[in-house]
Design an enzyme around this catalytic site. Structure first.
Site, PDB file in Angstrom:
ATOM      1  N   ASP A   8     -18.043 -52.668   6.671  1.00  0.00           N
ATOM      2  CA  ASP A   8     -18.995 -53.754   6.384  1.00  0.00           C
ATOM      3  C   ASP A   8     -19.773 -53.599   5.067  1.00  0.00           C
ATOM      4  OD1 ASP A   8     -18.033 -54.496   8.834  1.00  0.00           O
ATOM      5  OD2 ASP A   8     -19.977 -54.694   9.813  1.00  0.00           O
ATOM      6  N   LYS A 106     -14.060 -59.261  11.850  1.00  0.00           N
ATOM      7  CA  LYS A 106     -14.570 -59.112  13.216  1.00  0.00           C
ATOM      8  C   LYS A 106     -15.797 -59.996  13.404  1.00  0.00           C
ATOM      9  CE  LYS A 106     -17.353 -55.133  11.874  1.00  0.00           C
ATOM     10  NZ  LYS A 106     -18.673 -55.679  12.215  1.00  0.00           N
ATOM     11  N   CYS A 151     -22.514 -50.839  13.246  1.00  0.00           N
ATOM     12  CA  CYS A 151     -21.060 -50.971  13.092  1.00  0.00           C
ATOM     13  C   CYS A 151     -20.364 -49.651  12.807  1.00  0.00           C
ATOM     14  CB  CYS A 151     -20.756 -52.040  12.052  1.00  0.00           C
ATOM     15  SG  CYS A 151     -21.257 -53.670  12.678  1.00  0.00           S
TER      16      CYS A 151
HETATM   17  C1  VGL Z   1     -23.988 -55.084  11.674  1.00  0.00           C
HETATM   18  C2  VGL Z   1     -25.754 -55.985  12.810  1.00  0.00           C
HETATM   19  C3  VGL Z   1     -25.107 -57.179  12.917  1.00  0.00           C
HETATM   20  C4  VGL Z   1     -23.390 -53.898  10.978  1.00  0.00           C
HETATM   21  C5  VGL Z   1     -23.314 -56.266  11.779  1.00  0.00           C
HETATM   22  O1  VGL Z   1     -22.515 -54.076  10.106  1.00  0.00           O
HETATM   23  O2  VGL Z   1     -23.815 -52.752  11.279  1.00  0.00           O
HETATM   24  N1  VGL Z   1     -25.201 -54.934  12.194  1.00  0.00           N
HETATM   25  N2  VGL Z   1     -23.871 -57.316  12.405  1.00  0.00           N
END
Ligand code: VGL
Ligand code: ZN
Length: 209
Positions: A8, A106, A151
């Site tokens: 991410d 995702k 994540c």
């Molecule tokens: C994430 C919160 C919501 C992450 C993704 O990448 O850790 N955290 N969506």
């Protein structure tokens, strides 16, 4: 076979983004450097529809940070982030992309969140990442990215459950820390589950000899 998983590394999780992870931008140069040590590099990408159930805005009266039940699962609510086809959802502009073998999206189902790069939070839907890695004969995965306490943690725990040896590149991760200590506790949890925690220098020493 070893693989690097970049978790991410997206505009919305960087300073100035919708859900900024403190100091998140500091790890992009490390992510670029680490790629040089791996033949196989994959990335995950949070990729939500605009009405995603993890957004506080999808629940009138609710604020980011509150905890709700979303289709029977506990769900922390977040600001609107990583909406499909927006700039916030794009991978960081200074992230090297030419060595990425594949990107796994995702969080595309509005009714369930997906912190892990492998499965949604209910373990119903598979992103294909596990099968891809097995097909490439990967046994060891090295993880870095955002956010340590969400994540990265869930990707590490699923990788362990799938039988991969998991290395967490600690200095190339940053946490949200909604509560102080969340990222540190997440690292303890990953260690307890069997992950090896190391830093980027150790990775270079281990792999480039
Ligand atoms: C994430 C919160 C919501 C992450 C993704 O990448 O850790 N955290 N969506
Ligand atoms: Zn998300």
């Amino acid at each position: 076979m070893k693989a690097l998983i970049l978790v991410d590394l997206q505009n919305d999780f960087l300073p100035g983004g919708a859900l900024p992870v403190p100091d998140g931008n500091a790890i992009i140069p490390l992510a670029n450097q680490m790629q040089g040590a791996f033949k196989l590099v994959v990335a995950t990408q949070d990729w939500h529809p605009a009405n995603h159930g993890s957004f506080a805005a999808s629940h009138p009266g609710k604020q980011p940070g509150e905890l709700i039940q979303l289709k029977k699962l506990p769900q922390t609510l977040w600001p609107v982030h990583c909406v499909q086809h927006t700039r916030g959802a794009e991978l960081a502009p200074n992230l090297m992309l030419n060595r990425l073998n594949k990107v796994f999206k995702k969080g595309t189902n509005a009714d369930i969140d997906s912190y892990s790069g492998f499965f949604d939070n209910g373990h119903h839907q598979d992103t294909g990442l596990g099968g891809f890695l097995k097909e490439k004969k990967v046994t060891d995965v090295y993880l870095l990215g955002l956010a340590t306490d969400y994540c990265v943690k869930h990707t590490a725990l699923d990788a362990l459950a799938l039988g991969f040896k998991v290395y967490l590149i600690e200095d190339a991760c940053r946490g949200v820390n909604l509560k102080p200590g969340d990222a540190e506790n997440a690292i303890k949890e990953m260690k307890q589950a069997g992950a090896v925690v190391l830093n980027s220098r150790a990775v270079l020493h281990q792999l480039i000899k």
